[in-house]
Scaffold this motif. Structure first.
Motif, PDB file in Angstrom:
ATOM      1  N   ASN A 190      68.563  11.740 -19.684  1.00  0.00           N
ATOM      2  CA  ASN A 190      67.143  11.492 -19.383  1.00  0.00           C
ATOM      3  C   ASN A 190      66.916  10.866 -18.002  1.00  0.00           C
ATOM      4  N   VAL A 191      67.927  10.934 -17.120  1.00  0.00           N
ATOM      5  CA  VAL A 191      67.730  10.422 -15.755  1.00  0.00           C
ATOM      6  C   VAL A 191      66.795  11.381 -15.023  1.00  0.00           C
ATOM      7  N   ALA A 192      65.683  10.840 -14.512  1.00  0.00           N
ATOM      8  CA  ALA A 192      64.661  11.669 -13.868  1.00  0.00           C
ATOM      9  C   ALA A 192      64.956  11.891 -12.387  1.00  0.00           C
ATOM     10  N   ILE A 193      65.609  10.904 -11.760  1.00  0.00           N
ATOM     11  CA  ILE A 193      65.859  10.982 -10.311  1.00  0.00           C
ATOM     12  C   ILE A 193      67.001  10.041  -9.949  1.00  0.00           C
ATOM     13  N   VAL A 194      67.735  10.402  -8.906  1.00  0.00           N
ATOM     14  CA  VAL A 194      68.830   9.561  -8.410  1.00  0.00           C
ATOM     15  C   VAL A 194      68.458   9.080  -7.010  1.00  0.00           C
ATOM     16  N   LEU A 195      68.571   7.770  -6.793  1.00  0.00           N
ATOM     17  CA  LEU A 195      68.422   7.206  -5.446  1.00  0.00           C
ATOM     18  C   LEU A 195      69.838   7.022  -4.923  1.00  0.00           C
ATOM     19  N   MET A 196      70.202   7.814  -3.928  1.00  0.00           N
ATOM     20  CA  MET A 196      71.587   7.882  -3.464  1.00  0.00           C
ATOM     21  C   MET A 196      71.743   7.259  -2.080  1.00  0.00           C
TER      22      MET A 196
END
Length: 123
Positions: free
Chosen positions: A48-54
């Motif tokens: 359910n991860v909507a977005i990754v801040l990388m």
């Protein structure tokens, strides 16, 4: 509506702490990883991860390599990645986007811009 889950991948725990504080105040749930590999194992466990801040500048595997790895994975390829980087030179944004990032935010982070991009990519 289920809560949008954000994964922060950054090798500096102070950056994670600051980002988490801001995002939690805005009502987001956050997970964090201090390396790309740790981030991948979190993504394996949480569908359910909507977005990754990388973070783009990390030892071992940098953000460019991590995004390339995600794009090759059936499970991770559709998750938007926001490149978060202290590199704000001419061409850096384009380099991040051409590496497969969905968006780009430079450090020090403009919170309004970050939230706007998160909203754009998690609709």
């Amino acid at each position: 509506m289920p809560q949008k889950l954000i994964l922060i991948i950054d090798d500096d725990s102070r950056n994670i702490f600051a980002l988490k504080a801001v995002l939690k105040a805005k009502g987001f749930d956050c997970l964090s990883a201090l390396s790309a590999q740790e981030g991948f194992s979190i993504l394996e466990k949480h569908s359910n991860v909507a977005i990754v801040l990388m973070d783009m500048m990390m030892p071992d595997m940098d953000g460019y390599q991590a995004i390339a790895t995600m794009k090759k994975s059936a499970k991770m390829q559709d998750i938007p990645v926001l490149a978060v980087t202290a590199q704000a030179m001419v061409g850096d944004k384009e380099r991040c986007l051409s590496a497969g990032a969905s968006g780009y935010v430079s450090k020090p982070i403009n919170v309004d811009e970050l939230l706007m991009q998160i909203e754009n990519f998690t609709k």
